[in-house]
Enzyme design. Structure first.
Site, PDB file in Angstrom:
ATOM      1  N   ASN A 199     -19.504  -7.756 -27.645  1.00 35.83           N
ATOM      2  CA  ASN A 199     -20.883  -8.233 -27.488  1.00 35.83           C
ATOM      3  C   ASN A 199     -21.360  -8.215 -26.035  1.00 35.83           C
ATOM      4  O   ASN A 199     -22.429  -8.720 -25.722  1.00 35.83           O
ATOM      5  CB  ASN A 199     -21.033  -9.643 -28.069  1.00 35.83           C
ATOM      6  CG  ASN A 199     -20.188 -10.667 -27.328  1.00 35.83           C
ATOM      7  OD1 ASN A 199     -19.273 -10.327 -26.576  1.00 35.83           O
ATOM      8  ND2 ASN A 199     -20.489 -11.941 -27.553  1.00 35.83           N
ATOM      9  N   HIS A 200     -20.575  -7.631 -25.137  1.00 30.11           N
ATOM     10  CA  HIS A 200     -20.995  -7.544 -23.745  1.00 30.11           C
ATOM     11  C   HIS A 200     -22.104  -6.501 -23.590  1.00 30.11           C
ATOM     12  O   HIS A 200     -22.109  -5.488 -24.283  1.00 30.11           O
ATOM     13  CB  HIS A 200     -19.803  -7.182 -22.856  1.00 30.11           C
ATOM     14  CG  HIS A 200     -18.734  -8.219 -22.872  1.00 30.11           C
ATOM     15  ND1 HIS A 200     -17.453  -7.976 -22.460  1.00 30.11           N
ATOM     16  CD2 HIS A 200     -18.746  -9.524 -23.256  1.00 30.11           C
ATOM     17  CE1 HIS A 200     -16.724  -9.072 -22.577  1.00 30.11           C
ATOM     18  NE2 HIS A 200     -17.502 -10.022 -23.068  1.00 30.11           N
ATOM     19  N   LEU A 202     -25.539  -4.946 -20.790  1.00 30.55           N
ATOM     20  CA  LEU A 202     -26.404  -4.925 -19.617  1.00 30.55           C
ATOM     21  C   LEU A 202     -27.786  -4.582 -20.143  1.00 30.55           C
ATOM     22  O   LEU A 202     -27.982  -3.504 -20.717  1.00 30.55           O
ATOM     23  CB  LEU A 202     -25.898  -3.875 -18.622  1.00 30.55           C
ATOM     24  CG  LEU A 202     -26.723  -3.547 -17.388  1.00 30.55           C
ATOM     25  CD1 LEU A 202     -27.032  -4.791 -16.569  1.00 30.55           C
ATOM     26  CD2 LEU A 202     -25.973  -2.534 -16.526  1.00 30.55           C
ATOM     27  N   GLU A 203     -28.733  -5.503 -19.981  1.00 29.86           N
ATOM     28  CA  GLU A 203     -30.007  -5.364 -20.690  1.00 29.86           C
ATOM     29  C   GLU A 203     -31.191  -5.518 -19.739  1.00 29.86           C
ATOM     30  O   GLU A 203     -31.269  -6.484 -18.969  1.00 29.86           O
ATOM     31  CB  GLU A 203     -30.084  -6.425 -21.792  1.00 29.86           C
ATOM     32  CG  GLU A 203     -31.285  -6.324 -22.701  1.00 29.86           C
ATOM     33  CD  GLU A 203     -31.153  -7.223 -23.929  1.00 29.86           C
ATOM     34  OE1 GLU A 203     -30.430  -6.835 -24.866  1.00 29.86           O
ATOM     35  OE2 GLU A 203     -31.746  -8.312 -23.937  1.00 29.86           O
ATOM     36  N   HIS A 231     -24.022  -9.614 -19.327  1.00 28.56           N
ATOM     37  CA  HIS A 231     -23.147 -10.468 -20.137  1.00 28.56           C
ATOM     38  C   HIS A 231     -21.764  -9.835 -20.196  1.00 28.56           C
ATOM     39  O   HIS A 231     -21.578  -8.795 -20.835  1.00 28.56           O
ATOM     40  CB  HIS A 231     -23.725 -10.610 -21.549  1.00 28.56           C
ATOM     41  CG  HIS A 231     -22.886 -11.439 -22.477  1.00 28.56           C
ATOM     42  ND1 HIS A 231     -22.924 -11.311 -23.846  1.00 28.56           N
ATOM     43  CD2 HIS A 231     -21.978 -12.417 -22.233  1.00 28.56           C
ATOM     44  CE1 HIS A 231     -22.079 -12.164 -24.400  1.00 28.56           C
ATOM     45  NE2 HIS A 231     -21.487 -12.842 -23.433  1.00 28.56           N
ATOM     46  N   ASN A 326     -16.659 -20.200 -21.824  1.00 25.94           N
ATOM     47  CA  ASN A 326     -15.197 -20.040 -21.949  1.00 25.94           C
ATOM     48  C   ASN A 326     -14.460 -20.476 -20.682  1.00 25.94           C
ATOM     49  O   ASN A 326     -13.805 -19.666 -20.014  1.00 25.94           O
ATOM     50  CB  ASN A 326     -14.843 -18.583 -22.280  1.00 25.94           C
ATOM     51  CG  ASN A 326     -15.326 -18.148 -23.639  1.00 25.94           C
ATOM     52  OD1 ASN A 326     -16.047 -18.874 -24.314  1.00 25.94           O
ATOM     53  ND2 ASN A 326     -14.936 -16.971 -24.070  1.00 25.94           N
ATOM     54  N   GLY A 375     -29.658 -13.356 -26.641  1.00 24.97           N
ATOM     55  CA  GLY A 375     -29.774 -13.059 -28.059  1.00 24.97           C
ATOM     56  C   GLY A 375     -28.788 -11.966 -28.440  1.00 24.97           C
ATOM     57  O   GLY A 375     -27.979 -11.512 -27.624  1.00 24.97           O
ATOM     58  N   HIS A 400     -24.376 -21.029 -26.297  1.00 24.93           N
ATOM     59  CA  HIS A 400     -24.200 -19.888 -25.393  1.00 24.93           C
ATOM     60  C   HIS A 400     -24.749 -18.580 -25.945  1.00 24.93           C
ATOM     61  O   HIS A 400     -24.688 -17.559 -25.271  1.00 24.93           O
ATOM     62  CB  HIS A 400     -22.717 -19.702 -25.056  1.00 24.93           C
ATOM     63  CG  HIS A 400     -21.936 -18.835 -25.999  1.00 24.93           C
ATOM     64  ND1 HIS A 400     -21.895 -19.041 -27.367  1.00 24.93           N
ATOM     65  CD2 HIS A 400     -21.163 -17.734 -25.770  1.00 24.93           C
ATOM     66  CE1 HIS A 400     -21.126 -18.118 -27.920  1.00 24.93           C
ATOM     67  NE2 HIS A 400     -20.674 -17.309 -26.985  1.00 24.93           N
ATOM     68  N   GLY A 403     -24.521 -16.509 -32.032  1.00 21.16           N
ATOM     69  CA  GLY A 403     -23.421 -16.864 -32.927  1.00 21.16           C
ATOM     70  C   GLY A 403     -23.278 -15.878 -34.076  1.00 21.16           C
ATOM     71  O   GLY A 403     -24.219 -15.654 -34.837  1.00 21.16           O
TER      72      GLY A 403
END
Length: 477
Positions: A199-200, A202-203, A231, A326, A375, A400, A403
């Site tokens: 789920n990492h 760069l946006e 992220h 985390n 998101g 965070h 989910g």
């Protein structure tokens, strides 16, 4: 199974799991509760059995099954009588989010978004096993373990103001690389400045809606403004550090006679040798993650400079803030009316400190800590601010992200990556990924609604909504 306390707040009573020392608290709307796996409720209750736990075992509205602790779990343990548990931190130590402001407007970026997304995908390595453009020495690796984002800035990957706008100034004191294994070092050394996979992301985004104009002004946000969200976490180094110390702590449970309902809750008394060895190594991984995000920030700025023909200062590419998920941290909180030092474990949860707190950067101290909630791919992300209420309700913690509601394996049977990509592009969102399966695994339908999750913490007063951002271009591993 759970008892309603108020809108968005539910109690898991003592007795759900034998040996519970405190109740559980689940912060979730009624509709989100319907989608919570019973195993997640069990995990929240299991954490409540651990020695020295304070007040409640908690979970945020994005809660779902994790290793030992639920993802979205928060628990604080007395410094002397409590424990430290890798399951309360997770394998991707200091997986976190940072947001970079720009002075560009959406209409200036849209004509360049395909080239910009392609360049970011090319300039920031991503994917499983991705390797950095940096060839770090052993000494540089130690410096990153010890000094985090500060090392990266001093090495030329950023400016001093970047560390001022990171949680904990971009590094946690007390790290000790002697507790990091050779294997963890070998995995981490070639991965500085890499996104990784899962789920990492760069946006490139734009500010779509402002909810609180005063706080947004303090954060430097206006409608139509383009921002960049990063992220990612500690990559292979953090995963290996967790793996290594889980073995030692699995033995420590027996040595110290700690009764746990799930072997994934391996832990040791907080001041024991085993727990402190883990803590010092975990701090190394947390610092590595801040260094990693800092290097990515530098390469992101360079990419914007090339695409728009202006330097980063002229583009206004300042770091708004960087938050950790985390991580376990020793913090002072008020428990039963008295100040107490506790090890707060935030597993898929974000710190949300209030106005006037000394750990909030001076620029934001009057309004509270920025809280960044990403998101899922193609859906809105949110900027919130921490509140005084959060200190009483959740040890200064918020959710965070959205989910997950579907495993990656299941997602690949439900969605086709190419179809998702085409649907997103039809909405004006450019996507680049190492493989279509990555897009399928992270499809919007795999996650809860980020808007609904964020509304819960807003309505509870844990964090207040400031702005919403919408994706324009996404680079994924």
């Amino acid at each position: 199974m759970v008892r309603k306390l108020s809108d968005n707040s539910w109690e898991i009573p003592i007795g759900r799991t034998p040996g519970m020392r405190v109740p559980g608290r689940l912060f979730v709307s009624e509709s989100l509760l319907e989608g919570i796996d019973p195993g997640t409720i069990d995990q929240i209750a299991n954490v409540a059995t651990l020695p020295g736990i304070q007040k409640y075992s908690m979970a945020m509205p994005d809660a779902h099954l994790g290793y030992g602790f639920a993802i979205g779990g928060v628990a604080a343990f007395d410094r002397e009588e409590g424990i430290l548990s890798p399951g309360g931190v997770g394998f991707d130590i200091n997986c976190g989010v940072r947001l970079i402001r720009t002075n560009l407007q959406k209409e200036e970026v849209v004509p360049h978004i395909e080239a910009l997304t392609e360049a970011l995908f090319h300039n920031v390595p991503s994917g499983v096993g991705s390797k950095s453009r940096i060839r770090a020495s052993d000494r540089e690796l130690d410096d990153a373990f010890l000094h985090g984002a500060r090392w990266a800035v001093e090495a030329g990957y950023g400016v001093e103001a970047d560390t001022e706008h990171c949680e904990a100034d971009g590094f946690l004191d007390g790290a000790d690389p002697s507790h990091v294994s050779t294997k963890a070092r070998t995995r981490g050394k070639p991965q500085f400045g890499t996104l990784g996979s899962g789920n990492h992301f760069l946006e490139v985004q734009y500010v779509d809606e402002i909810y609180d104009r005063d706080v947004a002004s303090a954060f430097g946000l206006v409608e139509g403004q383009v921002t960049v969200m990063i992220h990612c976490g500690s990559r292979g180094a953090g995963h290996q550090i967790c793996t290594d110390h889980l073995r030692e702590l699995s033995q420590a449970v027996k040595k110290y006679g700690i009764q746990i309902p799930d072997k994934q809750l391996a832990c040791a008394p907080a001041q024991s040798r085993e727990a402190q060895n883990y803590f010092k190594a975990m701090l190394c991984a947390a610092n590595y993650a801040w260094a990693n995000r800092q290097v990515i920030t530098h390469w992101t700025r360079e990419t914007f400079e090339k695409i728009f023909g202006r330097d980063a200062d002229d583009l206004g590419m300042d770091l708004l803030y960087d938050v950790a998920h985390n991580v376990a941290k020793l913090e002072e909180h008020r428990v039963d009316g008295k100040k107490k030092e506790v090890y707060v474990h935030r597993k898929g949860a974000t710190r949300a400190f209030p106005p006037e707190h000394p750990e909030v950067p001076a620029a934001y101290r009057a309004v509270g800590q920025p809280v960044l909630i990403p998101g899922s791919m193609g859906t809105p992300s949110f900027i919130l601010c921490g509140t005084k209420e959060a200190m009483d309700i959740s040890f200064g913690s918020a959710c965070h992200g959205a989910g997950r509601i579907m495993s990656r394996a299941h997602a690949k049977t439900e969605f086709r990556g190419q179809t998702i990509k085409e649907n997103l592009e039809a909405q004006g969102i450019t996507v680049r990924a190492t493989h279509p399966s990555v897009i399928a695994e992270e499809a919007p339908g795999v996650y809860k609604s980020s808007s609904e999750v964020v509304n819960v913490v807003h309505e509870l007063g844990i964090a207040r909504k400031v702005a919403r951002v919408i994706p324009l271009g996404v680079a994924k591993g």
